[in-house]
Design a protein around this motif. Structure first.
Motif, short mmCIF file in Angstrom:
data_model
loop_
_atom_site.label_atom_id
_atom_site.label_comp_id
_atom_site.label_asym_id
_atom_site.label_seq_id
_atom_site.Cartn_x
_atom_site.Cartn_y
_atom_site.Cartn_z
N HIS A 170 -18.33 28.56 -13.62
CA HIS A 170 -17.90 29.96 -13.64
C HIS A 170 -17.72 30.53 -12.24
O HIS A 170 -16.82 31.32 -11.99
N ALA A 375 -36.50 41.80 -14.80
CA ALA A 375 -35.37 42.08 -15.70
C ALA A 375 -35.82 42.91 -16.90
O ALA A 375 -35.14 43.86 -17.29
N VAL A 381 -30.99 41.53 -14.00
CA VAL A 381 -31.44 40.14 -13.88
C VAL A 381 -31.15 39.68 -12.46
O VAL A 381 -30.00 39.63 -12.04
N HIS A 416 -27.18 39.65 -8.29
CA HIS A 416 -27.55 39.55 -9.70
C HIS A 416 -27.50 38.09 -10.17
O HIS A 416 -26.88 37.25 -9.51
N HIS A 418 -26.26 36.79 -13.10
CA HIS A 418 -25.40 36.51 -14.26
C HIS A 418 -24.80 35.11 -14.24
O HIS A 418 -24.32 34.63 -15.26
N PHE A 419 -24.80 34.47 -13.07
CA PHE A 419 -24.28 33.10 -13.01
C PHE A 419 -25.41 32.08 -12.99
O PHE A 419 -25.18 30.91 -12.73
N LEU A 421 -27.90 31.97 -15.54
CA LEU A 421 -28.67 32.14 -16.77
C LEU A 421 -29.12 30.83 -17.37
O LEU A 421 -30.12 30.80 -18.10
N SER A 422 -28.41 29.73 -17.06
CA SER A 422 -28.90 28.46 -17.60
C SER A 422 -30.24 28.12 -16.95
O SER A 422 -31.12 27.53 -17.60
N TYR A 424 -32.48 30.38 -16.00
CA TYR A 424 -33.45 31.23 -16.71
C TYR A 424 -33.80 30.63 -18.07
O TYR A 424 -34.94 30.66 -18.51
N ASP A 425 -32.77 30.11 -18.73
CA ASP A 425 -32.99 29.51 -20.04
C ASP A 425 -33.96 28.33 -19.92
O ASP A 425 -34.86 28.17 -20.74
N LEU A 428 -37.43 29.72 -19.46
CA LEU A 428 -38.00 30.26 -20.70
C LEU A 428 -38.36 29.16 -21.68
O LEU A 428 -39.25 29.32 -22.51
#
Lengths: 452, 452
Positions: A170, A375, A381, A416, A418-419, A421-422, A424-425, A428
């Motif tokens: 992305h 966040a 985030v 931020h 937003h790029f 998030l994987s 963060y995933d 988690l």
């Protein structure tokens, strides 16, 4: 003390000057040296890579450097950025500390990087340059330069570390939206890239390799120059708009900082926030403690050595006196790609030696934990890079909870997430790891330092 | 006329009231009907799905509805949003038109959706509700509700259309960062989902199906309610903060609008911008033309019919009098997921019948073309939804270039496109398609309308 949450400034309050801390240091930093002659590099040595104005800024000792109208005109798209009091985070932590963050994620590319990408593109365009080359790791710098080049009608060619190129499509697409050409690095386009590919066709690349490729192409074409997103004096200079605005905004909150915290990779975000406050501190107008936070997986301040080293892997750049882990050091694949650099800004390294700020290192998982906490409380985030500063801010705020101190803490939320998030995933899902960095790996890389 | 680029407002200028256009209409819209009795639904019918305050707002005819302090406290994190003059786009187009955009992409979730997610979560929390369910398509609404629930300590469960769940893992991760549980829809968790999966284990899902699932779960648990991100009166009401701020900001620019353009899916972004201006128009204080832009692949205004229809696929919702393509209509997979809804807000549908605004449809590729043009000029990459409005704005600005008219055009850039870059990449690679929508497909879906 104001009861506001955000202090916004009108575009008339964009700083009119960048602040050059070289004017206020007790001694200048050691100069960059030519890799073969070991003589200080002069403007002529740098002319194939940078336009004359930036070379002049690199060595200027003027305290203030005027920001051209043609740069202010673009800064206006997102500057001044807000200074926000993290009231919800304070409440969630139950701390008496007051936490303020300067938010740079609202820029076109989502980080502080356009603050220097725009003037770099501007000065190149004014000199008649047609194309800029650069490297990018996680993609924040490449995106910023692609945006800036689009503003001035320059072509932009980006070498993106292969691992990121594959994992972060992305960011790559965003550069294409802005009109840039993006190569996976190592690439067959350059001789240094071809050589590495010949040895290892599956090389994941590194920032050092990508720099070598971008420099090679810039040096080989008259209408082309190279742009660097951190490390150099002029880059840090441009970023001081962050701190200048924050000074005015923190005063509007009615506050004086006790502690200033920033994350460091090459150092430009940290310097951009801290330098104007260091000026005020040197003038006796305030006395904040200033702290850099680096990743434990790439600890140039806290575990590196202060020595002359190359800025890139192939050894194309001048020798820079800096805190370094060795130019052959390849950091473990933490998600804070912007902090995975073997060296550190020579200017910041010099100031660190002078004791003008302190440094600590943080592990990856505690940083992501801080990012999620932030966040859920504040809505934004954070990119993995500033979670290093946030982890430190949260730790400090919890210490204040113990001690009852009403410390005023200032940090920069430089982008931020937003790029990211994987990543963060993975955090988690419990899949994210910390990396142990054995001393031998640092020693091995330091053994390849160029001889004095 | 001001020479500013951005007008920012201090947080003290956040509107203190939402504007309820029902107070100013010559006739009220036809009421929702109970699907079996065909009687107007009353508060008791809606109580299993919504908290009392939102049901009251749904039918209120008070001109102004006060925004509670507990909502303002969260709005403050990102509101007021900036109003920006698109000077660089104007220059790139060579138009004498002056283009202003209200930018909602700086919110925590990156779109206008938190404007209603926050009050919805607030009123539910105040009533002692513990969990909210909802559906999401592209993920903007689910993200916004996840953020809002985190602010008030509510659990949040989101049914995400399977096609998006698989294609947009980052939106899914963002919801998880905010603490929400995300199900791919159709899911085995609900009976409606299980039934669909039994027929087609690979069903890509649809917004209508996801709504049915979220409603089923909310209706079946006392401590759980449902939240909808568009269509309903109270949702449009909450979004009027956009237009109220824009009114003040456009006045600060010294301008009066000639044309207001917004994209429409369920209608909340368009209504949020337009309603306060329609109030001013009804009061004779200005006379802008107002234009909704919808995707040619899902043209409820321009090719749908005005009739009572279900809001969801399974037929759980009340019957709504609206412009609809039929509740069984499945739009082609355009990337503007937020506009892929078979129906339209009943309030907007009623106003459209009254001739209070006009509507046009735009094809996907011209929208992405507009998005790329906008990004290269203004720096911000728009989400695919607002590129529909931008395509219309650019077409109008080019008409002004022909005619020499200095039209003042206002639009809402309701979200950024950082989660939509693979779609931009496909556009830039020439792989993006337009869809032909044959009349038979609409006729077939309309044949399934519930009988009057």
């Amino acid at each position: 003390m104001s009861d506001a949450t955000r202090i916004l400034l009108d575009e008339s309050r964009i700083p009119r000057n960048w602040y050059n801390i070289l004017a206020d240091l007790p001694a200048p930093p050691p100069p960059p040296l030519h890799p073969t002659t070991r003589e200080p590099v002069g403007p002529d040595d740098l002319a194939p890579l940078f336009p004359a104005e930036l070379i002049a800024q690199e060595v200027s000792t003027d305290r203030f450097v005027p920001i051209p109208d043609g740069v202010l005109d673009i800064y206006r798209l997102w500057r001044p950025t807000p200074l926000i009091r993290a009231r919800k985070l304070e409440r969630a932590l139950g701390t008496p500390a007051r936490i303020y963050y300067k938010y740079e994620g609202g820029s076109p590319s989502g980080s502080h990087k356009p603050n220097t990408a725009v003037p770099q593109a501007y000065y190149n365009a004014r000199q008649g340059i047609r194309r800029l080359t650069t490297e990018t790791g996680a993609g924040q710098w490449g995106t910023a330069l692609a945006f800036a080049c689009a503003q001035y009608g320059l072509a932009c060619e980006v070498w993106m570390v292969r691992a990121s190129y594959d994992q972060k499509p992305h960011r790559r697409s965003l550069m294409r939206v802005y009109g840039a050409t993006v190569h996976a690095s190592p690439s067959a386009v350059t001789s240094v890239g071809s050589k590495i590919l010949a040895e290892d066709a599956d090389s994941p690349g590194s920032l050092g390799i990508a720099i070598s490729e971008a420099v090679e192409v810039a040096a080989g074409a008259d209408d082309t120059r190279y742009a660097l997103g951190s490390v150099l004096n002029h880059v840090l200079l441009h970023q001081t708009v962050i701190g200048e605005e924050a000074l005015e905004q923190l005063a509007a909150f009615g506050e004086t900082p006790d502690l200033i915290v920033g994350c460091t990779g090459g150092g430009s975000n940290f310097a951009g926030l801290a330098f104007p406050f260091i000026r005020e501190k040197l003038a006796g107008r305030m006395n904040p403690l200033i702290r850099a936070v680096e990743p434990a997986a790439c600890p140039s301040f806290t575990r590196g050595t202060y020595a002359y080293d190359f800025g890139d892997t192939a050894g194309f750049t001048p020798l820079l006196k800096m805190h370094t882990l060795g130019h052959t050091f390849i950091p473990d694949p933490i998600h804070a790609g912007g902090l995975r650099y073997h060296g550190m800004s020579p200017l910041l390294s010099h100031m660190y030696e002078l004791g003008m700020f302190e440094a600590v290192a943080r592990e990856q998982r505690e940083c992501f934990e801080a990012g999620v906490r932030f966040a859920r409380a504040e809505g934004i985030v954070p990119a993995p890079e500033p979670t290093h500063a946030l982890a430190e801010v949260i730790a400090e705020a919890l210490r204040c909870k113990e001690s009852g101190e009403e410390k005023v803490i200032l940090t920069s939320l430089c982008g931020h997430g937003h790029f990211d998030l994987s990543a963060y995933d993975r955090y988690l899902s419990g899949e994210l790891e910390d990396f142990r960095l054995p001393q031998e790996r640092i020693d091995d890389a330091l053994a390849t330092l160029p001889r004095a």
